[in-house]
Design a protein around this motif. Structure first.
Motif, PDB file in Angstrom:
ATOM      1  N   THR A 170       0.851  -1.187   0.000  1.00  0.00           N
ATOM      2  CA  THR A 170       0.000   0.000   0.000  1.00  0.00           C
ATOM      3  C   THR A 170       0.886   1.236   0.000  1.00  0.00           C
ATOM      4  N   ASP A 171       0.569   2.183  -0.876  1.00  0.00           N
ATOM      5  CA  ASP A 171       1.415   3.380  -0.948  1.00  0.00           C
ATOM      6  C   ASP A 171       0.792   4.565  -0.214  1.00  0.00           C
ATOM      7  N   THR A 184       3.340  -0.625  -8.903  1.00  0.00           N
ATOM      8  CA  THR A 184       4.443  -1.553  -9.171  1.00  0.00           C
ATOM      9  C   THR A 184       4.165  -2.957  -8.647  1.00  0.00           C
ATOM     10  N   THR A 185       3.159  -3.109  -7.802  1.00  0.00           N
ATOM     11  CA  THR A 185       2.791  -4.412  -7.255  1.00  0.00           C
ATOM     12  C   THR A 185       2.023  -5.255  -8.269  1.00  0.00           C
ATOM     13  N   ILE A 186       1.265  -4.624  -9.127  1.00  0.00           N
ATOM     14  CA  ILE A 186       0.372  -5.342 -10.043  1.00  0.00           C
ATOM     15  C   ILE A 186       1.120  -6.318 -10.956  1.00  0.00           C
ATOM     16  N   PRO A 187       2.256  -5.936 -11.563  1.00  0.00           N
ATOM     17  CA  PRO A 187       2.976  -6.936 -12.376  1.00  0.00           C
ATOM     18  C   PRO A 187       3.446  -8.147 -11.567  1.00  0.00           C
ATOM     19  N   VAL A 188       3.775  -7.952 -10.308  1.00  0.00           N
ATOM     20  CA  VAL A 188       4.191  -9.065  -9.447  1.00  0.00           C
ATOM     21  C   VAL A 188       3.010 -10.002  -9.215  1.00  0.00           C
ATOM     22  N   TRP A 189       1.837  -9.445  -8.973  1.00  0.00           N
ATOM     23  CA  TRP A 189       0.637 -10.271  -8.785  1.00  0.00           C
ATOM     24  C   TRP A 189       0.293 -11.027 -10.066  1.00  0.00           C
TER      25      TRP A 189
END
Length: 133
Positions: free
Chosen positions: A13-14, A22-27
């Motif tokens: 969470t930012d 930037t978390t979405i590509p990891v998910w």
């Protein structure tokens, strides 16, 4: 369709109060685990086959901590040595992000692409995108 459930973490969470972009590509990558296992059953990096060559990510809605998300993945196209994925991330039943990615079946030892085996193609065909856009 492959489905992976993810529980957002506080650390993702930012300062704006939503899950950082930037978390979405990891998910999305986490949603590809079964695909990776299909091409490299023991998930050994020495014999890794899947190499990403293109990704196109579109953010539709903000995602928040405290509510699980679903990563959904379909196979959009199967080529000789490549395949195209269509992926979505949903939270509370709403489409929050969508992505298209292209992977190639790549031999790290020879540094060349390889044809996708027919057995793998047959499994991939079970998860074809229904073209509902």
């Amino acid at each position: 369709m492959y489905v992976t459930e993810i529980e957002p973490r506080v650390s993702e969470t930012d300062g704006a109060g939503h899950i950082n972009n930037t978390t979405i590509p990891v998910w999305l990558e986490a949603g590809r685990h079964e695909l990776f296992r299909l091409f490299t059953p023991d998930l050994s990096f020495e014999d890794w086959k899947m190499v990403i060559v293109k990704t196109t990510l579109e953010y539709k809605k903000q995602i928040y901590f405290g509510e699980k998300v679903e990563v959904k993945m379909w196979i959009k196209r199967i080529g000789n040595s490549s395949l195209e994925l269509y992926e979505e991330i949903h939270q509370k039943g709403m489409l929050c992000a969508k992505n298209e990615a292209i992977y190639v079946n790549f031999n790290l030892h020879t540094q060349q692409t390889e044809s996708i085996p027919e057995k793998i193609k047959a499994e991939l065909e079970e998860h074809l995108w229904p073209e509902r856009e």
